[in-house]
Design a protein around this motif. Structure first.
Motif, short mmCIF file in Angstrom:
data_model
loop_
_atom_site.label_atom_id
_atom_site.label_comp_id
_atom_site.label_asym_id
_atom_site.label_seq_id
_atom_site.Cartn_x
_atom_site.Cartn_y
_atom_site.Cartn_z
N ARG A 199 23.00 62.20 31.81
CA ARG A 199 22.95 61.42 30.56
C ARG A 199 23.97 62.00 29.59
NH1 ARG A 199 17.26 61.17 27.95
NH2 ARG A 199 17.15 63.34 28.68
N MET A 201 26.93 61.05 26.95
CA MET A 201 27.55 60.01 26.13
C MET A 201 28.78 60.59 25.46
SD MET A 201 25.93 58.11 22.80
CE MET A 201 26.96 57.71 21.38
N MET A 216 38.26 54.96 29.78
CA MET A 216 37.53 53.90 30.46
C MET A 216 38.40 53.14 31.45
SD MET A 216 35.15 52.65 27.27
CE MET A 216 33.73 51.95 28.10
N HIS A 222 35.92 58.18 35.91
CA HIS A 222 34.80 57.34 36.33
C HIS A 222 33.59 58.20 36.73
CE1 HIS A 222 32.76 53.83 37.80
NE2 HIS A 222 32.62 54.34 39.01
N HIS A 226 28.12 58.25 30.77
CA HIS A 226 27.19 57.17 31.08
C HIS A 226 26.94 56.25 29.91
CE1 HIS A 226 26.39 60.89 33.36
NE2 HIS A 226 26.55 60.07 34.38
N ALA A 227 27.50 56.56 28.75
CA ALA A 227 27.47 55.71 27.57
C ALA A 227 28.64 56.13 26.69
CB ALA A 227 26.15 55.85 26.82
N ALA A 228 29.04 55.24 25.77
CA ALA A 228 30.21 55.52 24.94
C ALA A 228 30.03 54.88 23.57
CB ALA A 228 31.48 54.99 25.60
N SER A 313 34.88 50.28 33.61
CA SER A 313 34.10 50.59 32.41
C SER A 313 32.96 49.61 32.17
CB SER A 313 35.01 50.57 31.18
OG SER A 313 35.42 49.23 30.88
N THR A 315 30.19 48.94 33.51
CA THR A 315 28.79 49.38 33.65
C THR A 315 28.37 50.37 32.57
OG1 THR A 315 29.45 51.16 35.16
CG2 THR A 315 28.85 49.04 36.14
N VAL A 316 29.28 50.72 31.68
CA VAL A 316 29.00 51.73 30.64
C VAL A 316 28.55 51.03 29.37
CG1 VAL A 316 29.96 53.58 29.24
CG2 VAL A 316 30.70 53.31 31.63
N MET A 318 28.00 50.47 25.47
CA MET A 318 28.99 50.92 24.50
C MET A 318 28.69 50.39 23.10
SD MET A 318 33.13 50.40 24.81
CE MET A 318 34.27 51.33 23.77
N GLY A 469 20.45 54.63 26.80
CA GLY A 469 21.40 53.57 27.10
C GLY A 469 21.30 52.40 26.16
#
Length: 517
Positions: A199, A201, A216, A222, A226-228, A313, A315-316, A318, A469
């Motif tokens: 996890r 970010m 990204m 890659h 897992h988040a941005a 990107s 699947t991330v 944001m 997420g």
């Protein structure tokens, strides 16, 4: 506040026991909190570890990872920042690949979400030693592990030297590769500090957000986050290699080097190289020479958000955000660019500050027709923000929505500074709300009840994304087309559909040109 490079020979031999300890030393009561070989500090209710080396690099070469094992080392002060113009008050060194960690507890079983921050300053200046971006309060109030990263900037991190040979094949993206190396360090070692490597970010303001957008589209990044979240920072296109080469040549001319003297560039004193960064940019025709990520077709094989959002990107989840009046931060209301501003010269002055090629008088006429009550100064800042600092965010959010990306959330900061009435809601003003550093030097947020409430909301939103997420505000709905739902952070926090929609449509009548591309 900043330490010189650490000399390991000064460490006492008796502390070597710490390096041999396979499990991090915990115990908040300890006067010397330690994780592995790193000796930290108790700071504002959390543990801090500053100046942790994550890599080493020779000039214009790809960095290599720092070994985890080794003799005990103090991690109690910030390390030198990358050489740059400005920030002369801070120690600078090419040996600048260091990061900082704040954690509620160094317990490997804790598995807290991790928030990794990249600083602004375009790709040319800046550091994470700024009091606004110190992570103690964010770690404590958000119950997360915070990591902040310094890396190579300007020509040291982004000069395009590949025409000099394959030895320099990575040169145009070394600063980005440094960030990837730091994220690999987080993946491999953050559990020892109580973080969850599953996890992670990334978040960043201005140039930090642009660096994230670029990551990204970089294959090596890659899976490392897992988040941005990006705050007033976008990168629609990278610099093309021909423009990048033109800039390298301009730098070499400014340094009075022969066109082929890459060895001179590689070996000259860094202070001299930094002086050359003042050269006029040959592509943009003004300002200091720009260095940023290069479309090298290997490390960066495509533009981040052109012609669409990079597939890797999608699947991330944001967050993307901007402030209501970005340009009040760098077009000083008290400065020469506003002196004598009136309706007769507004179009001319505005035209020099925007990145979209529209008839400036036509633009002014549209603003006056739509907002007849606005002053000339209000039109100037609205137009320069919407035609310069905001379009990239709109493009990125729209492209993610078109591609069916993982959920996207958009915000606009509109709360004006109570500290400076002329500032409005300007570039960088969201930083103290997210970090909880309302009273830090350089903050324009104030510390009143309104500031504290907004900080609680924004800090909670960002930490919620890191943990789950999804932003930690249940009312914040996804950004999809056409409604373009946007969270407006002001004295009243609310959702709006397509705020400033008429400005978005106005500036969309011509292509956006990414600064530096």
């Amino acid at each position: 506040m900043t330490a010189a490079p650490i000399n390991r020979r000064t460490l006492v031999k008796s502390a070597a026991i710490l390096a041999a300890t396979p499990t991090p030393l915990l115990a908040r009561s300890s006067k010397t909190p330690a994780v592995g070989r790193y000796l930290g500090l108790d700071e504002q209710g959390v543990l801090s570890f500053k100046g942790i080396r994550y890599g080493r690099a020779e000039r214009f070469a790809r960095a290599v990872a720092e070994p985890w094992a080794g003799p005990p080392i103090a991690a109690r002060a910030f390390a030198p920042i990358c050489p740059q113009r400005g920030l002369d008050s801070e120690p600078q060194s090419e040996d600048c690949l260091f990061l900082n960690v704040w954690t509620p507890e160094a317990n490997p079983a804790a598995r807290r979400a991790v928030m990794v921050y990249f600083h602004g300053g375009a790709y040319t200046t800046g550091s994470v030693t700024d009091p606004l971006t110190r992570g103690a309060r964010l770690a404590a109030e958000g119950d997360v592990v915070v990591v902040t990263v310094n890396h190579r900037l300007n020509a040291l991190g982004y000069a395009w030297l590949k025409p000099f040979g394959n030895r320099y094949a990575d040169s145009g993206n070394l600063g980005q590769l440094d960030l990837i190396l730091a994220l690999q360090w987080v993946r491999d070692h953050i559990a020892a500090f109580g973080g969850d490597p599953a996890r992670v970010m990334v978040f960043g303001q201005s140039g930090g957000g642009a660096k994230i957008a670029t990551l990204m589209a970089m294959p090596a990044a890659h899976g490392l986050f897992h988040a941005a979240a990006t705050m007033s920072g976008q990168q629609v296109q990278a610099s093309g290699p021909m423009h990048a080469w033109t800039r390298t040549q301009a730098l070499m001319r400014a340094l009075k080097l022969a066109p082929g003297d890459v060895e001179g560039l590689r070996t000259m004193p860094v202070a001299r190289l930094v002086e050359g960064l003042a050269a006029t940019d040959p592509v943009m025709g003004s300002g200091p020479v720009y260095f940023g990520p290069v479309l090298d077709m290997t490390n960066l094989p495509r533009h981040p958000f052109w012609p669409d959002a990079a597939p890797q990107s999608l699947t991330v989840p944001m967050i993307l955000g901007n402030t209501r009046e970005e340009t009040r931060a760098f077009l000083d209301p008290r400065g020469s660019k506003l002196k004598g501003l009136d309706w007769n010269n507004l179009a001319e002055r505005m035209a020099k500050e925007v990145k979209i090629d529209l008839d400036p008088q036509w633009v002014v006429d549209r603003y006056r027709a739509h907002e007849p009550g606005w002053s000339v100064e209000q039109v100037f800042y609205a137009a320069t923000t919407a035609g310069r600092s905001w379009p990239g965010q709109v493009i990125e959010a729209d492209e993610r929505a078109k591609a069916g990306a993982a959920a996207t959330w958009v915000y606009q900061l509109e709360r004006p500074s109570p500290v400076d009435p002329l500032r409005g809601a300007a570039h960088t003003d969201d930083i103290p709300y997210v970090f909880g550093t309302l009273d830090a030097p350089g903050s324009f947020s104030g510390t009143d009840a309104g500031a504290r409430a907004l900080s609680k909301a924004m800090l909670g939103a960002f930490t919620g994304l890191a943990k789950t997420g999804k932003p930690g505000l249940s009312a914040w709905t996804n950004y999809i087309l056409p409604p373009r739902a946007t969270m407006v952070f002001g004295d009243r926090i609310r959702m709006e559909e397509d705020p400033r929609g008429w400005e978005r449509e106005l500036w969309a009548k011509a292509p956006y040109v990414q600064p530096g591309s």
